[in-house]
Scaffold this motif. Sequence first.
Motif, mmCIF file in Angstrom:
data_model
loop_
_atom_site.group_PDB
_atom_site.id
_atom_site.type_symbol
_atom_site.label_atom_id
_atom_site.label_comp_id
_atom_site.label_asym_id
_atom_site.label_seq_id
_atom_site.Cartn_x
_atom_site.Cartn_y
_atom_site.Cartn_z
ATOM 1 N N ASN A 32 0.575 -1.076 0.211
ATOM 2 C CA ASN A 32 0.197 0.062 0.042
ATOM 3 C C ASN A 32 0.517 1.191 -0.348
ATOM 4 O OD1 ASN A 32 -1.474 2.390 1.637
ATOM 5 N ND2 ASN A 32 -2.768 1.391 0.265
ATOM 6 N N GLN A 33 2.409 1.037 0.623
ATOM 7 C CA GLN A 33 2.792 2.515 1.217
ATOM 8 C C GLN A 33 3.162 2.331 -0.722
ATOM 9 O OE1 GLN A 33 3.109 4.583 3.747
ATOM 10 N NE2 GLN A 33 1.396 3.419 3.519
ATOM 11 N N ASN A 35 2.732 1.548 -3.174
ATOM 12 C CA ASN A 35 1.476 1.622 -4.464
ATOM 13 C C ASN A 35 2.162 2.330 -5.726
ATOM 14 O OD1 ASN A 35 -1.111 3.286 -5.444
ATOM 15 N ND2 ASN A 35 -0.619 5.213 -5.336
ATOM 16 N N ASN A 36 2.562 0.607 -6.577
ATOM 17 C CA ASN A 36 3.343 0.593 -7.620
ATOM 18 C C ASN A 36 2.087 0.148 -8.354
ATOM 19 O OD1 ASN A 36 4.767 -1.375 -10.009
ATOM 20 N ND2 ASN A 36 6.129 0.105 -9.516
ATOM 21 N N ASN A 37 1.607 0.121 -9.721
ATOM 22 C CA ASN A 37 0.821 0.358 -11.018
ATOM 23 C C ASN A 37 0.830 -1.573 -10.890
ATOM 24 O OD1 ASN A 37 -1.124 0.953 -12.412
ATOM 25 N ND2 ASN A 37 -0.011 0.199 -14.049
ATOM 26 N N ASN A 40 -0.071 -3.296 -7.200
ATOM 27 C CA ASN A 40 -1.449 -3.421 -7.803
ATOM 28 C C ASN A 40 -2.367 -4.099 -8.563
ATOM 29 O OD1 ASN A 40 -0.540 -0.954 -5.689
ATOM 30 N ND2 ASN A 40 -1.824 0.669 -6.649
ATOM 31 N N THR A 41 -2.156 -3.748 -9.619
ATOM 32 C CA THR A 41 -2.628 -4.562 -10.344
ATOM 33 C C THR A 41 -2.637 -5.969 -10.832
ATOM 34 O OG1 THR A 41 -1.597 -4.417 -12.846
ATOM 35 C CG2 THR A 41 -3.183 -2.788 -12.348
ATOM 36 N N ALA A 217 -3.367 -3.969 0.939
ATOM 37 C CA ALA A 217 -2.429 -3.554 -0.015
ATOM 38 C C ALA A 217 -3.870 -2.791 -0.339
ATOM 39 C CB ALA A 217 -2.456 -4.764 -0.861
ATOM 40 N N GLU A 218 -5.241 -2.855 -0.216
ATOM 41 C CA GLU A 218 -6.185 -1.967 -1.401
ATOM 42 C C GLU A 218 -6.662 -0.772 -0.130
ATOM 43 O OE1 GLU A 218 -8.024 -4.876 -4.695
ATOM 44 O OE2 GLU A 218 -8.798 -4.564 -2.406
ATOM 45 N N GLY A 220 -5.290 -0.235 2.687
ATOM 46 C CA GLY A 220 -4.252 0.758 3.454
ATOM 47 C C GLY A 220 -4.906 1.567 4.910
#
Length: 440
Positions: A32-33, A35-37, A40-41, A217-218, A220
């Motif tokens: 979460n910190q 926050n890489n695309n 995340n995907t 992760a989503e 936070g």
Amino acid sequence: MTTDTHGGHGMSLTMKIMIAMGAGIVVGVIFNQINNNFINTQIVAGLFGMIGKMFVNALKMLVVPLVFFSLLGGVTGIGDVRVLGRVGTKSFFLYLATTALAITIAIALASLIGPGKGFDMQGIDTSGVTGREAPTVWSVFANIVPTNPIAAFANGEMLQVIFYTVVLGVAVLMLGAKSEGFIAACSYMNDLMMKVVAIVMHFAPYGVFCLIAKTFAEQGIGLFLPVMAYVITLVAALFIHLFITLPTMLKVLAGLNPLTFMRKMRPAQIFAFSTASSNATIPVTYRSVTERVGVDKSIASFCIPFGATINMDGTAIMQGVATVFLANVYAIDLGLGGYLTVIGMAVLASIGTAGVPGVGLVMLTMVLSQVGLPIEGIAIILGVDRLMDMIRTAVNITGDAVVTSIVAKGEGKIDLDVFNDPDAGIVDDDEVEMPHDHVA
């Protein structure tokens, strides 16, 4: 997360799941910190989402056949329709009492703390939240009888499945000696389903890790700050019910040691926390109550699925706290009448609502519309609801297990030797190892 299973038992499944849960929280917060695309995907939404969904689906896959065969075995095992009626009546009223008690605690605590006073509504998008009509008492009870049992089984309508199975079990008893072969087949199918539960549990640590990591992760930690007073009040009310009200009931009504009980229910609580679904946790709760606590299968097979369907202590607590919170946000005084309405609505809604993730919000729309609070206010607590849902599901299934144990003790259907044995029913890797020798 491997274990050494040579020469004695390896690490217990509970321990592995707790390690997986801790690792999931750490990994989730780190992702979460970052926050890489790509993370995340592909990793969080993709890999973690896939494994987590597969695990929850696997648990849900077990629910209907396990409930059907264990409940049929339970009804025929009780052997007397009057005893069955007594068990059903006791558990029903105990479940209603715990739910009413839970929401009363929630409203009292929330009124004392007063979350939501002076809340800043800026930046909160309250569009897109739709309400749902509250069911009448009559429709709730009418819908217990299925028009099509096959559809009820296919859709996982647990109250309808339970009703149909109990009627079928009574008919089996009435046929007497003719039913022996059928009862033996159901007993075999129940054993078979428990073995499938053991296989699915083997993969539990990985499923739990992915579910927890994805959630953190989503979501936070930042989401909690605006509604911190709501979160603190809700968690406090849930913990009071979990660690004071339910253990006190267990001690007073059944004379059982609450500390021993809580220790034995830990695997089911962790499962409930990670899946946020009372129904998906049925196989684990059933196993914990029968093999760890020592409740007779004839009682557990009725009370556990029944409780997962109608007993929503944690969800009722959420509704109580959320109602007081939103009343404070909008500066609306509900008064005693309003709070009594909330208690009545929460108890009624808990009977007619399925034990699946997010159902608490659906029930909350009914409660809010009934007492005249804006339904859009749900958007304020939407962000933190998934994590709160996890805690309240753990409270829900603990309530199911407490009532089941109380009923079993009252009927003389609990093995105290099993209850007092700290190692009874502990699950480890050895249980699901495949046989090495093929039988010809």
